[in-house]
Design a protein around this motif. Structure first.
Motif, mmCIF file in Angstrom:
data_model
loop_
_atom_site.group_PDB
_atom_site.id
_atom_site.type_symbol
_atom_site.label_atom_id
_atom_site.label_comp_id
_atom_site.label_asym_id
_atom_site.label_seq_id
_atom_site.Cartn_x
_atom_site.Cartn_y
_atom_site.Cartn_z
ATOM 1 N N LEU A 41 4.228 -27.768 -27.416
ATOM 2 C CA LEU A 41 4.942 -26.974 -26.602
ATOM 3 C C LEU A 41 4.593 -26.513 -25.391
ATOM 4 C CD1 LEU A 41 7.076 -25.701 -29.537
ATOM 5 C CD2 LEU A 41 7.735 -27.784 -28.180
ATOM 6 N N GLY A 42 5.329 -25.718 -24.462
ATOM 7 C CA GLY A 42 4.800 -25.174 -23.250
ATOM 8 C C GLY A 42 5.689 -24.034 -23.023
ATOM 9 N N HIS A 43 5.263 -23.100 -22.573
ATOM 10 C CA HIS A 43 6.181 -21.819 -22.177
ATOM 11 C C HIS A 43 5.904 -21.389 -20.768
ATOM 12 C CE1 HIS A 43 8.283 -17.972 -22.362
ATOM 13 N NE2 HIS A 43 7.331 -17.295 -21.536
ATOM 14 N N LYS A 44 4.866 -21.592 -20.132
ATOM 15 C CA LYS A 44 4.773 -21.374 -18.596
ATOM 16 C C LYS A 44 5.412 -22.496 -17.812
ATOM 17 C CE LYS A 44 0.190 -23.727 -18.113
ATOM 18 N NZ LYS A 44 -1.154 -23.614 -17.683
ATOM 19 N N GLN A 45 5.628 -23.681 -18.504
ATOM 20 C CA GLN A 45 6.138 -24.775 -17.691
ATOM 21 C C GLN A 45 7.886 -24.275 -17.561
ATOM 22 O OE1 GLN A 45 4.042 -24.960 -20.192
ATOM 23 N NE2 GLN A 45 2.464 -26.143 -19.619
ATOM 24 N N LEU A 46 8.164 -23.674 -17.990
ATOM 25 C CA LEU A 46 9.476 -23.282 -17.588
ATOM 26 C C LEU A 46 9.929 -22.493 -16.233
ATOM 27 C CD1 LEU A 46 10.663 -21.549 -21.324
ATOM 28 C CD2 LEU A 46 11.505 -23.768 -20.261
ATOM 29 N N GLU A 47 8.617 -22.069 -15.798
ATOM 30 C CA GLU A 47 8.588 -21.479 -14.235
ATOM 31 C C GLU A 47 7.705 -22.453 -13.576
ATOM 32 O OE1 GLU A 47 6.828 -17.791 -14.902
ATOM 33 O OE2 GLU A 47 8.722 -17.007 -15.962
ATOM 34 N N GLU A 48 7.965 -22.403 -12.183
ATOM 35 C CA GLU A 48 7.161 -23.061 -11.129
ATOM 36 C C GLU A 48 5.727 -22.398 -11.038
ATOM 37 O OE1 GLU A 48 8.714 -23.440 -7.118
ATOM 38 O OE2 GLU A 48 10.736 -24.328 -7.931
ATOM 39 N N ASN A 49 4.899 -23.417 -10.868
ATOM 40 C CA ASN A 49 3.691 -22.949 -10.955
ATOM 41 C C ASN A 49 3.253 -21.992 -9.784
ATOM 42 O OD1 ASN A 49 0.930 -22.677 -10.806
ATOM 43 N ND2 ASN A 49 0.272 -24.937 -10.939
ATOM 44 N N PRO A 50 2.970 -20.596 -9.677
ATOM 45 C CA PRO A 50 2.923 -19.576 -8.880
ATOM 46 C C PRO A 50 1.550 -19.942 -7.995
ATOM 47 C CG PRO A 50 2.249 -18.650 -10.830
ATOM 48 C CD PRO A 50 2.761 -19.950 -11.156
ATOM 49 N N TRP A 51 0.624 -20.608 -8.377
ATOM 50 C CA TRP A 51 -0.634 -21.089 -7.906
ATOM 51 C C TRP A 51 -0.357 -21.618 -6.466
ATOM 52 C CZ3 TRP A 51 -5.309 -18.749 -8.866
ATOM 53 C CH2 TRP A 51 -5.413 -18.169 -9.790
ATOM 54 N N ASP A 52 0.737 -22.715 -6.486
ATOM 55 C CA ASP A 52 1.230 -23.352 -5.020
ATOM 56 C C ASP A 52 1.202 -22.368 -3.906
ATOM 57 O OD1 ASP A 52 0.931 -25.624 -6.674
ATOM 58 O OD2 ASP A 52 2.956 -25.776 -6.986
ATOM 59 N N VAL A 53 1.960 -21.208 -4.590
ATOM 60 C CA VAL A 53 2.230 -20.226 -3.504
ATOM 61 C C VAL A 53 0.961 -19.329 -3.257
ATOM 62 C CG1 VAL A 53 3.543 -18.059 -3.103
ATOM 63 C CG2 VAL A 53 4.503 -19.893 -4.465
ATOM 64 N N PHE A 54 0.240 -18.925 -4.249
ATOM 65 C CA PHE A 54 -1.033 -18.168 -3.932
ATOM 66 C C PHE A 54 -2.044 -19.066 -2.964
ATOM 67 C CE2 PHE A 54 -0.112 -16.754 -8.695
ATOM 68 C CZ PHE A 54 0.553 -15.772 -8.212
ATOM 69 N N GLU A 55 -1.907 -20.200 -3.061
ATOM 70 C CA GLU A 55 -2.923 -21.227 -2.467
ATOM 71 C C GLU A 55 -2.791 -20.830 -0.891
ATOM 72 O OE1 GLU A 55 -4.348 -25.765 -2.466
ATOM 73 O OE2 GLU A 55 -2.094 -25.201 -2.900
ATOM 74 N N GLY A 56 -1.487 -20.591 -0.459
ATOM 75 C CA GLY A 56 -1.280 -20.267 1.001
ATOM 76 C C GLY A 56 -1.406 -18.681 1.225
ATOM 77 N N LYS A 57 -1.359 -17.960 0.082
ATOM 78 C CA LYS A 57 -1.603 -16.659 0.353
ATOM 79 C C LYS A 57 -2.728 -16.026 0.285
ATOM 80 C CE LYS A 57 0.363 -11.860 -1.537
ATOM 81 N NZ LYS A 57 1.119 -11.561 -2.408
ATOM 82 N N TYR A 58 -3.522 -16.380 -0.873
ATOM 83 C CA TYR A 58 -4.919 -15.874 -0.984
ATOM 84 C C TYR A 58 -6.189 -17.146 -0.450
ATOM 85 C CZ TYR A 58 -2.553 -12.741 -3.837
ATOM 86 O OH TYR A 58 -1.702 -11.739 -4.420
ATOM 87 N N THR A 59 -5.989 -17.081 0.851
ATOM 88 C CA THR A 59 -7.109 -18.114 1.581
ATOM 89 C C THR A 59 -8.363 -17.353 1.437
ATOM 90 O OG1 THR A 59 -6.222 -17.203 3.570
ATOM 91 C CG2 THR A 59 -4.956 -19.081 2.784
ATOM 92 N N VAL A 60 -9.348 -18.418 1.385
ATOM 93 C CA VAL A 60 -10.710 -17.768 1.567
ATOM 94 C C VAL A 60 -11.018 -17.063 3.113
ATOM 95 C CG1 VAL A 60 -13.005 -18.400 1.912
ATOM 96 C CG2 VAL A 60 -11.663 -19.341 0.233
ATOM 97 N N GLY A 61 -11.266 -15.738 2.922
ATOM 98 C CA GLY A 61 -11.498 -14.761 3.936
ATOM 99 C C GLY A 61 -10.490 -13.714 4.141
ATOM 100 N N SER A 62 -9.220 -14.106 3.523
ATOM 101 C CA SER A 62 -8.200 -13.086 3.421
ATOM 102 C C SER A 62 -8.542 -11.867 2.696
ATOM 103 C CB SER A 62 -6.844 -13.658 3.285
ATOM 104 O OG SER A 62 -6.847 -14.227 1.802
ATOM 105 N N ILE A 63 -8.088 -10.550 3.329
ATOM 106 C CA ILE A 63 -8.349 -9.446 2.620
ATOM 107 C C ILE A 63 -6.789 -8.856 1.928
ATOM 108 C CG2 ILE A 63 -9.100 -7.068 2.884
ATOM 109 C CD1 ILE A 63 -10.963 -7.962 5.196
ATOM 110 N N HIS A 64 -7.335 -8.290 0.754
ATOM 111 C CA HIS A 64 -6.124 -7.853 -0.063
ATOM 112 C C HIS A 64 -6.347 -6.397 -0.599
ATOM 113 C CE1 HIS A 64 -4.025 -11.705 0.694
ATOM 114 N NE2 HIS A 64 -5.286 -12.113 0.216
#
Length: 593
Positions: free
Chosen positions: A453-476
């Motif tokens: 069974l899985g629990h996290k699979q009930l939600e979309e993978n946020p790492w698809d969003v993170f990939e565009g947000k936390y690009t190499v060189g970006s500052i947060h």
């Protein structure tokens, strides 16, 4: 004249006148009284003498001791001897030869007491049987009058059988044996049981010599205990153990027999030396297994009552003396280790299915889970891959969470399938035992009865969003939430964390960043597959300085416009010498000159 009278001669001087007037010749009344007194016993006061019983009634006993008057003694002093009758010789104590009424005063009680201590000691030494009158009850036994002494009769010494009603012995006269005397305190202990034990011992020997295994005898129930029943077989006792009272289970022997009940028993075993006899009651009736329905077979349904329960299972009586075991594993389709007490209790009426039946061994195993459909038979239909359900957390392991979707259907949520973003070290950080959790079916292992069974699979993978947000060189902005030996965990967002090594935690003033500080961090690595973001605070101020320095160098290397060699039209009139000049110019440009 006959021979009897021929020699008889009349007295010459006999005074017939005095004789007719009641007077003896020349004898005074005083002399007659004196002569009469001399014919009686000489009585001394305060001494013990023998007397003859003249009469006996309910109130008094008249005793003659050879004195001019008889003595009267209260009948209560003879209660110990209910067989007393006229003509018996008894001991009496002369209290007064003549009271105010001219009556002789006697006491039988005092006569007995005056010699009683010597008597009881002599009786103990000679093992003599004595009569005693039971006066009353006392704590632990009875008070007995023996020779006028109050002796103690322990309850256990009244009879060989346990006594339930002590009052029935009060006011009775019985035979006793003196078994103990305390000379210092003048205490006497007597026993009636000791008298009959010797006789019973002889009876026991005779009975034991005639016993045979399998013999059926009649007996009387004399005692009931928690472990069995003692039966008097006519002088010798036998024990029916609680397991031999009935083919069915017995929790209280009182439910099977009662005191003083006459019953037939069979001899199972006996030991002549120890005088032990094992008896049976249930053996007089056929074994219930022999009467079990011949058509009963595996797979049939039976009804019964839970009679015994243990952790491993429950025994169900389907008819008196016929039991089957429901093992705990046959109570539920669940694979969890559980106790039978979670499913059943003593006294429950249950329906079960026969799993095994061995008439020779008289054993039967039952099941109740078989009354319900096995949920794994159609697991793919009810829980197909990709379907969503709510489960109950059963327990944790280091690698995941075991949950139950329904009785008998379990699944595992691997620790890596709990959250897309949180790094869960142990499942207890994410949920708790007994809690509800939403799951999605990832895989079905029907053979081993397990669901992935899985629990996290009930939600979309946020790492698809993170990939565009936390690009190499970006500052947060990030907050240091945990300091470790190898670096720090940095909270970037509510659902995402990054990691910075110690060298990337050095601040501009040279100090080391501390836990709880919020600082700017630069993304220096982003890996979607391994869900890893590597950060650096140091690079946020080091990189601009480095870039500024590089730009300055670049500016310094660039030649001024007036200094640039004119090479227009070189190619128009190129000679060998011109080519050398061009080569030299190229070399100088490469060197930055």
């Amino acid at each position: 004249m006959s021979e009897l009278t021929k020699n008889v001669q009349p007295l010459q001087d006999f005074d017939w006148e005095q004789f007719e007037n009641g007077m003896t010749a020349n004898v005074s009344k005083e002399e007659l009284d004196k002569a009469y007194d001399e014919t009686l016993n000489k009585v001394s006061e305060h001494q013990v003498v023998d007397g003859k019983v003249i009469s006996v009634d309910k109130k008094e006993v008249v005793v003659n001791i050879g004195y001019k008057s008889d003595g009267i003694i209260p009948a209560s002093e003879f209660r110990y001897n209910p067989e007393l009758k006229a003509g018996d010789i008894v001991e009496v104590y002369v209290e007064n030869a003549e009271d105010k009424k001219g009556q002789l005063v006697l006491s039988h009680k005092k006569a007995r007491l005056s010699k009683s201590w010597d008597r009881v000691n002599a009786a103990l030494e000679a093992q003599e049987v004595v009569n005693g009158y039971i006066k009353c009850r006392t704590k632990g036994g009875m008070i007995v009058d023996v020779f006028g002494i109050e002796a103690f009769l322990p309850g256990s010494q009244i009879d060989v059988h346990p006594i339930r009603d002590y009052d029935q012995f009060v006011d009775k006269t019985m035979e006793f044996k003196i078994v103990k005397i305390n000379q210092e305190f003048r205490n006497v202990v007597v026993s009636h049981k000791a008298l009959i034990e010797a006789e019973l011992e002889a009876q026991k020997q005779e009975i034991m010599s005639k016993l045979e295994k399998g013999q059926i005898l009649e007996g009387v129930v004399k005692n009931i205990t928690s472990y069995g029943v003692f039966v008097d077989l006519g002088g010798v006792d036998g024990l029916i153990h609680i397991t031999d009272l009935s083919w069915g289970r017995v929790d209280d022997p009182h439910k099977v027999v009662e005191l003083d009940q006459k019953i037939n028993v069979v001899i199972l075993d006996f030991d002549e030396e120890k005088k032990r006899i094992a008896l049976g009651l249930k053996q007089l009736t056929p074994h219930p297994w022999d009467a079990l329905d011949a058509d009963l077979k595996v797979g049939d349904h039976v009804k019964g009552k839970v009679v015994v329960i243990a952790d491993y299972g429950a025994f169900v009586e389907i008819q008196p003396g016929v039991e089957g075991l429901i093992h705990v594993s046959e109570m539920s389709w669940s694979q969890h280790l559980r106790s039978a007490q979670e499913f059943l209790k003593v006294g429950d009426e249950v329906e079960a299915v026969i799993i095994t039946l061995d008439r020779d061994e008289r054993k039967m195993s039952l099941g109740i889970k078989q009354l319900k459909e096995d949920p794994w038979e159609a697991i793919e239909v009810k829980y197909p891959v990709g379907s969503k359900h709510t489960a109950k957390v059963r327990n944790f392991t280091n690698f995941g969470v075991f949950v139950e979707l329904e009785e008998g259907v379990d699944g595992l949520i691997h620790i890596s399938d709990l959250s897309w973003t949180k790094k869960v070290k142990h499942p207890s950080e994410f949920t708790q035992v007994g809690a509800q959790i939403d799951v999605i079916v990832l895989d079905i292992d029907k053979e081993n009865r397990r669901l992935s069974l899985g629990h996290k699979q009930l939600e979309e993978n946020p790492w698809d969003v993170f990939e565009g947000k936390y690009t190499v060189g970006s500052i947060h902005e990030g907050k240091i939430v945990e300091l470790l030996e190898k670096g720090a965990v940095v909270q970037l967002d509510e659902n995402v964390e990054g990691f910075a090594t110690p060298k990337h935690l050095v601040k501009e003033d040279g100090s080391q960043a501390a836990q709880g500080e919020t600082l700017p961090f630069k993304v220096i690595e982003f890996n979607k597959d391994s869900k890893r973001i590597i950060l650096s605070h140091s690079r946020t101020f080091e990189d601009p300085k480095r870039e500024e320095k590089a730009a300055a160098k670049k500016a310094a290397r660039a030649p001024k416009k007036d200094d640039t060699p004119k090479i227009e039209n070189v190619a128009a009139s190129t000679t060998l010498g011109d080519i050398d000049v061009l080569a030299e110019l190229k070399a100088k440009m490469e060197k930055g000159e």
